[in-house]
Scaffold this motif. Structure first.
Motif, PDB file in Angstrom:
ATOM      1  N   ILE A  47       0.841  -1.211   0.000  1.00  0.00           N
ATOM      2  CA  ILE A  47       0.000   0.000   0.000  1.00  0.00           C
ATOM      3  C   ILE A  47       0.874   1.259   0.000  1.00  0.00           C
ATOM      4  CG2 ILE A  47      -1.729   1.303   1.315  1.00  0.00           C
ATOM      5  CD1 ILE A  47      -2.773  -1.372   2.369  1.00  0.00           C
ATOM      6  N   VAL A  48       1.875   1.267   0.872  1.00  0.00           N
ATOM      7  CA  VAL A  48       2.723   2.463   1.011  1.00  0.00           C
ATOM      8  C   VAL A  48       3.489   2.730  -0.287  1.00  0.00           C
ATOM      9  CG1 VAL A  48       4.751   3.367   2.226  1.00  0.00           C
ATOM     10  CG2 VAL A  48       2.928   2.313   3.510  1.00  0.00           C
ATOM     11  N   GLY A  49       4.073   1.684  -0.870  1.00  0.00           N
ATOM     12  CA  GLY A  49       4.868   1.848  -2.097  1.00  0.00           C
ATOM     13  C   GLY A  49       4.024   2.351  -3.248  1.00  0.00           C
ATOM     14  N   THR A  50       2.879   1.713  -3.451  1.00  0.00           N
ATOM     15  CA  THR A  50       2.012   2.119  -4.565  1.00  0.00           C
ATOM     16  C   THR A  50       1.535   3.551  -4.367  1.00  0.00           C
ATOM     17  OG1 THR A  50       1.241  -0.155  -4.521  1.00  0.00           O
ATOM     18  CG2 THR A  50       0.047   1.318  -5.949  1.00  0.00           C
ATOM     19  N   THR A  51       1.119   3.871  -3.152  1.00  0.00           N
ATOM     20  CA  THR A  51       0.612   5.226  -2.880  1.00  0.00           C
ATOM     21  C   THR A  51       1.731   6.254  -3.028  1.00  0.00           C
ATOM     22  OG1 THR A  51      -0.802   4.157  -1.268  1.00  0.00           O
ATOM     23  CG2 THR A  51      -0.831   6.532  -1.269  1.00  0.00           C
ATOM     24  N   ALA A  52       2.949   5.899  -2.572  1.00  0.00           N
ATOM     25  CA  ALA A  52       4.067   6.851  -2.685  1.00  0.00           C
ATOM     26  C   ALA A  52       4.353   7.165  -4.149  1.00  0.00           C
ATOM     27  CB  ALA A  52       5.307   6.281  -2.006  1.00  0.00           C
ATOM     28  N   GLY A  53       4.425   6.118  -4.979  1.00  0.00           N
ATOM     29  CA  GLY A  53       4.695   6.330  -6.409  1.00  0.00           C
ATOM     30  C   GLY A  53       3.595   7.140  -7.067  1.00  0.00           C
ATOM     31  N   LEU A  54       2.360   6.806  -6.686  1.00  0.00           N
ATOM     32  CA  LEU A  54       1.206   7.508  -7.275  1.00  0.00           C
ATOM     33  C   LEU A  54       1.196   8.976  -6.843  1.00  0.00           C
ATOM     34  CD1 LEU A  54      -1.342   6.527  -8.886  1.00  0.00           C
ATOM     35  CD2 LEU A  54      -2.552   6.639  -6.720  1.00  0.00           C
ATOM     36  N   ASN A  55       1.428   9.206  -5.544  1.00  0.00           N
ATOM     37  CA  ASN A  55       1.389  10.580  -5.015  1.00  0.00           C
ATOM     38  C   ASN A  55       2.529  11.434  -5.547  1.00  0.00           C
ATOM     39  OD1 ASN A  55      -0.887  10.171  -3.608  1.00  0.00           O
ATOM     40  ND2 ASN A  55       0.069   9.977  -1.606  1.00  0.00           N
ATOM     41  N   LEU A  56       3.683  10.795  -5.737  1.00  0.00           N
ATOM     42  CA  LEU A  56       4.834  11.569  -6.211  1.00  0.00           C
ATOM     43  C   LEU A  56       4.488  12.262  -7.534  1.00  0.00           C
ATOM     44  CD1 LEU A  56       8.399  10.591  -5.667  1.00  0.00           C
ATOM     45  CD2 LEU A  56       7.871  11.462  -7.883  1.00  0.00           C
ATOM     46  N   ILE A  57       3.908  11.493  -8.437  1.00  0.00           N
ATOM     47  CA  ILE A  57       3.559  12.060  -9.745  1.00  0.00           C
ATOM     48  C   ILE A  57       2.360  12.997  -9.611  1.00  0.00           C
ATOM     49  CG2 ILE A  57       2.644  11.453 -12.022  1.00  0.00           C
ATOM     50  CD1 ILE A  57       5.580  10.831 -11.749  1.00  0.00           C
ATOM     51  N   ARG A  58       1.345  12.530  -8.863  1.00  0.00           N
ATOM     52  CA  ARG A  58       0.098  13.297  -8.785  1.00  0.00           C
ATOM     53  C   ARG A  58       0.320  14.667  -8.149  1.00  0.00           C
ATOM     54  NH1 ARG A  58      -4.583  10.615  -5.492  1.00  0.00           N
ATOM     55  NH2 ARG A  58      -3.475  11.637  -3.827  1.00  0.00           N
ATOM     56  N   TYR A  59       1.031  14.698  -7.024  1.00  0.00           N
ATOM     57  CA  TYR A  59       1.251  15.991  -6.343  1.00  0.00           C
ATOM     58  C   TYR A  59       2.180  16.885  -7.161  1.00  0.00           C
ATOM     59  CZ  TYR A  59      -1.210  14.623  -2.136  1.00  0.00           C
ATOM     60  OH  TYR A  59      -2.183  14.256  -1.252  1.00  0.00           O
ATOM     61  N   LEU A  60       3.157  16.242  -7.798  1.00  0.00           N
ATOM     62  CA  LEU A  60       4.076  17.043  -8.618  1.00  0.00           C
ATOM     63  C   LEU A  60       3.321  17.709  -9.755  1.00  0.00           C
ATOM     64  CD1 LEU A  60       7.106  17.469  -8.319  1.00  0.00           C
ATOM     65  CD2 LEU A  60       7.471  15.762 -10.074  1.00  0.00           C
ATOM     66  N   VAL A  77       8.447  -1.655  -1.476  1.00  0.00           N
ATOM     67  CA  VAL A  77       8.059  -0.237  -1.562  1.00  0.00           C
ATOM     68  C   VAL A  77       8.781   0.425  -2.723  1.00  0.00           C
ATOM     69  CG1 VAL A  77       8.329   1.995  -0.411  1.00  0.00           C
ATOM     70  CG2 VAL A  77       7.411   0.086   0.844  1.00  0.00           C
ATOM     71  N   PHE A  78      10.087   0.216  -2.816  1.00  0.00           N
ATOM     72  CA  PHE A  78      10.863   0.863  -3.878  1.00  0.00           C
ATOM     73  C   PHE A  78      10.369   0.411  -5.256  1.00  0.00           C
ATOM     74  CE2 PHE A  78      14.464   1.008  -6.811  1.00  0.00           C
ATOM     75  CZ  PHE A  78      14.756   2.362  -6.737  1.00  0.00           C
ATOM     76  N   THR A  79      10.200  -0.914  -5.419  1.00  0.00           N
ATOM     77  CA  THR A  79       9.797  -1.454  -6.724  1.00  0.00           C
ATOM     78  C   THR A  79       8.414  -0.936  -7.130  1.00  0.00           C
ATOM     79  OG1 THR A  79      10.929  -3.445  -6.027  1.00  0.00           O
ATOM     80  CG2 THR A  79       9.657  -3.605  -8.038  1.00  0.00           C
ATOM     81  N   LEU A  80       7.474  -1.015  -6.197  1.00  0.00           N
ATOM     82  CA  LEU A  80       6.104  -0.598  -6.547  1.00  0.00           C
ATOM     83  C   LEU A  80       6.022   0.902  -6.825  1.00  0.00           C
ATOM     84  CD1 LEU A  80       4.247  -2.880  -4.078  1.00  0.00           C
ATOM     85  CD2 LEU A  80       3.797  -2.786  -6.518  1.00  0.00           C
ATOM     86  N   ALA A  81       6.748   1.687  -6.036  1.00  0.00           N
ATOM     87  CA  ALA A  81       6.743   3.133  -6.286  1.00  0.00           C
ATOM     88  C   ALA A  81       7.334   3.414  -7.663  1.00  0.00           C
ATOM     89  CB  ALA A  81       7.534   3.851  -5.199  1.00  0.00           C
ATOM     90  N   LEU A  82       8.404   2.698  -7.979  1.00  0.00           N
ATOM     91  CA  LEU A  82       9.044   2.885  -9.297  1.00  0.00           C
ATOM     92  C   LEU A  82       8.089   2.480 -10.420  1.00  0.00           C
ATOM     93  CD1 LEU A  82      11.903   3.840 -10.014  1.00  0.00           C
ATOM     94  CD2 LEU A  82      12.504   1.455 -10.428  1.00  0.00           C
ATOM     95  N   VAL A  83       7.382   1.362 -10.216  1.00  0.00           N
ATOM     96  CA  VAL A  83       6.407   0.903 -11.221  1.00  0.00           C
ATOM     97  C   VAL A  83       5.352   1.984 -11.458  1.00  0.00           C
ATOM     98  CG1 VAL A  83       4.511  -0.750 -11.607  1.00  0.00           C
ATOM     99  CG2 VAL A  83       6.733  -1.563 -10.844  1.00  0.00           C
ATOM    100  N   MET A  84       4.852   2.561 -10.345  1.00  0.00           N
ATOM    101  CA  MET A  84       3.806   3.589 -10.473  1.00  0.00           C
ATOM    102  C   MET A  84       4.337   4.835 -11.187  1.00  0.00           C
ATOM    103  SD  MET A  84       1.141   2.223  -9.427  1.00  0.00           S
ATOM    104  CE  MET A  84      -0.156   3.403  -9.208  1.00  0.00           C
TER     105      MET A  84
END
Lengths: 267, 213
Positions: A141-154, B10-17
């Motif tokens: 959950i944290v990883g997906t949300t972090a990646g999503l938020n990074l782009i979305r907020y930017l 966390v790193f992999t999934l964030a990178l994927v997103m």
């Protein structure tokens, strides 16, 4: 028996009497059945219990507060279960469970076992030995949300906001002559539009300077920072006014319920 | 295994997103959709965990007879009633019309809504008292705050006639121009903060979510 205990009992008895009578009176009126009357009476009791907090913290308020926690937790759990678990997960993993719950089967998809497994891992938090497995689900959950938020907020909170701040500071410019000959103070006029754009541009700039704490707010920087406070104060005032009006309208709604739906005094 | 796997995940999934945003093809869009659906599904299990925690905490309070132990009984009764009505409807519960159980809808309408709306409306009184203390125009800035709030509040007044029309225009300008400017400054700051936090989480600098061993 001390005085406060006697008063508590008297107030409780009065409450039971008033709300009991209310239930009977509403239930006996045309167009109401006993269940509806009971629910309206309960809602009135809960409304008054919450309002009683204005006097001081008391058992009626605490009762309503605790009831709210239990009922709303179960409400969201039920909604989540039926709409997400039954609505989204089961139609992808089990035709028999779909038939049982009466939802359309959407075809088997092995990938939907991943959230199921991660969900079960999350429940492992209850176990002292296997609790560490719940970190995998949290990491998902944290990883997906972090990646999503990074782009979305930017994109939406930074790039779009900065881009929208760079507006023409003199709108629809056709030379100095037409500017004065068509001079107008109307909100759609060239002067008002240009002024608004200046306020937006300078306001954002000064607001950002106010929040910049790496440099001492002195000299020109200090002036800009003070201008930023002015803009922020207008915003806080406007937001305050908006919130007050919203809360007052909610209060009007509750009073309407009490005097119209419950007591029937306002037609 | 206990700490390294979650960090790698966390790193992999964030990178994927992040990558999927820059490669907008069918596969990346599907991946995005899948991952978002999965988060919601996992969230349901988190909710179950929350309910379990609520039951345990309430039960412990009752068992230990802590001061005010009677109130958690209301919590548990409300929880039980809502779960019984919410789940008892069985197979026909999930329909196009949504959650249809009579008592479930009515408990929502006559318990959750009144309490929630009254709690929020209570704030009207507290805000009024706070306003009295904060809005005494003791400085120029306090006066600006007071004026902005007054203008926004008075525009709803139906008895102001022509003056009300001007107030409405002024309010609209206040909300669309200076208010927008300050909010934009705040949002830009928030956006940068959110991006920095996301990067810290992604790179494993922020690990609070892992808890303690």
């Amino acid at each position: 028996m001390n005085n406060s205990r006697i008063w508590s009992i008297v107030i409780f008895a009065a409450a039971v009497l008033i709300f009991g009578l209310s239930w009977i009176i509403i239930g006996s009126q045309a167009g109401h059945n006993l269940t509806d009357a009971f629910l309206v009476t309960v809602a009135a009791f809960l409304t008054l219990s919450i309002l009683s907090f204005l006097y001081k913290d008391n058992p009626y308020y605490k009762f309503a507060e605790h009831l709210f926690v239990g009922v709303s937790a179960a409400y969201w759990m039920s909604v989540g279960f039926w709409s997400t678990f039954v609505g989204n997960l089961l139609p992808r993993i089990s035709p028999s469970l779909c038939t049982y719950f009466g939802v359309p089967y959407k075809g088997f998809d092995i990938f939907f076992f991943i959230p199921l497994i991660l969900g079960v891992f999350l429940l492992m938090r209850l176990s002292s030995k296997m609790g560490w497995l719940s970190r995998w689900s949290l990491a998902f959950i944290v990883g997906t949300t972090a990646g999503l938020n990074l782009i979305r907020y930017l994109r939406s909170d930074f790039i779009s906001q900065v881009s929208n701040t760079f507006v023409p500071l003199v709108t629809d410019w056709r030379g100095i002559g037409p500017f004065f000959s068509d001079f107008s103070l109307s909100i759609t006029g060239q002067f008002a539009m240009s002024l608004s754009n200046w306020v937006i541009f300078v306001g954002v700039f000064c607001g950002l300077i106010y929040f910049f704490f790496s440099k001492e707010h002195k000299g020109a920087f200090g002036y800009a920072s003070r201008m930023g406070i002015w803009v922020l104060m207008i915003t806080f005032g406007a937001s305050f006014g908006y919130t007050v009006m919203g809360r007052v309208s909610l209060l009007v709604g509750r009073l309407t319920f009490l005097f119209h739906d419950w007591l029937g005094l306002v037609k | 295994m206990k700490r390294q796997v979650p960090l790698m995940l966390v790193f992999t999934l964030a990178l994927v997103m992040i990558v999927q945003y820059f490669v907008p093809n069918d596969f990346s869009l599907d991946t995005n959709e899948f991952l978002l659906k999965w988060i919601i599904i996992i969230g349901i299990f988190a909710m179950a965990l929350g309910i379990w925690s609520l039951i345990r905490v309430s039960y412990e309070k009752i068992r230990r007879r802590v001061p005010g132990w009677q109130y958690p009984i209301a919590t548990l009764l409300g929880l039980a009633a809502m779960i019984v009505f919410g789940f008892d409807y069985g197979r026909h519960f999930y329909t196009q019309e949504g959650l249809e159980n009579y008592m479930f809808i009515h408990l929502f309408q006559y318990i959750i809504i009144p309490i929630q709306a009254t709690m929020f409306s209570l704030l009207a009184f507290y805000i009024a008292s706070a306003a009295y203390r904060a809005f005494r125009a003791r400085s120029v800035l306090a006066t600006v705050l007071l004026l902005a709030a007054l203008i926004v509040m008075l525009r709803f007044n139906p008895y102001l006639g022509t003056f009300g029309v001007y107030l409405e225009k002024t309010t609209s300008w206040l909300l669309n121009v200076p208010n927008l400017a300050a909010k934009r400054a705040i949002i830009i700051g928030l956006g940068l903060g959110a991006v920095a936090t996301a990067l810290k989480v992604m790179l494993g600098i922020e690990r609070a979510y892992l808890g303690r061993d």
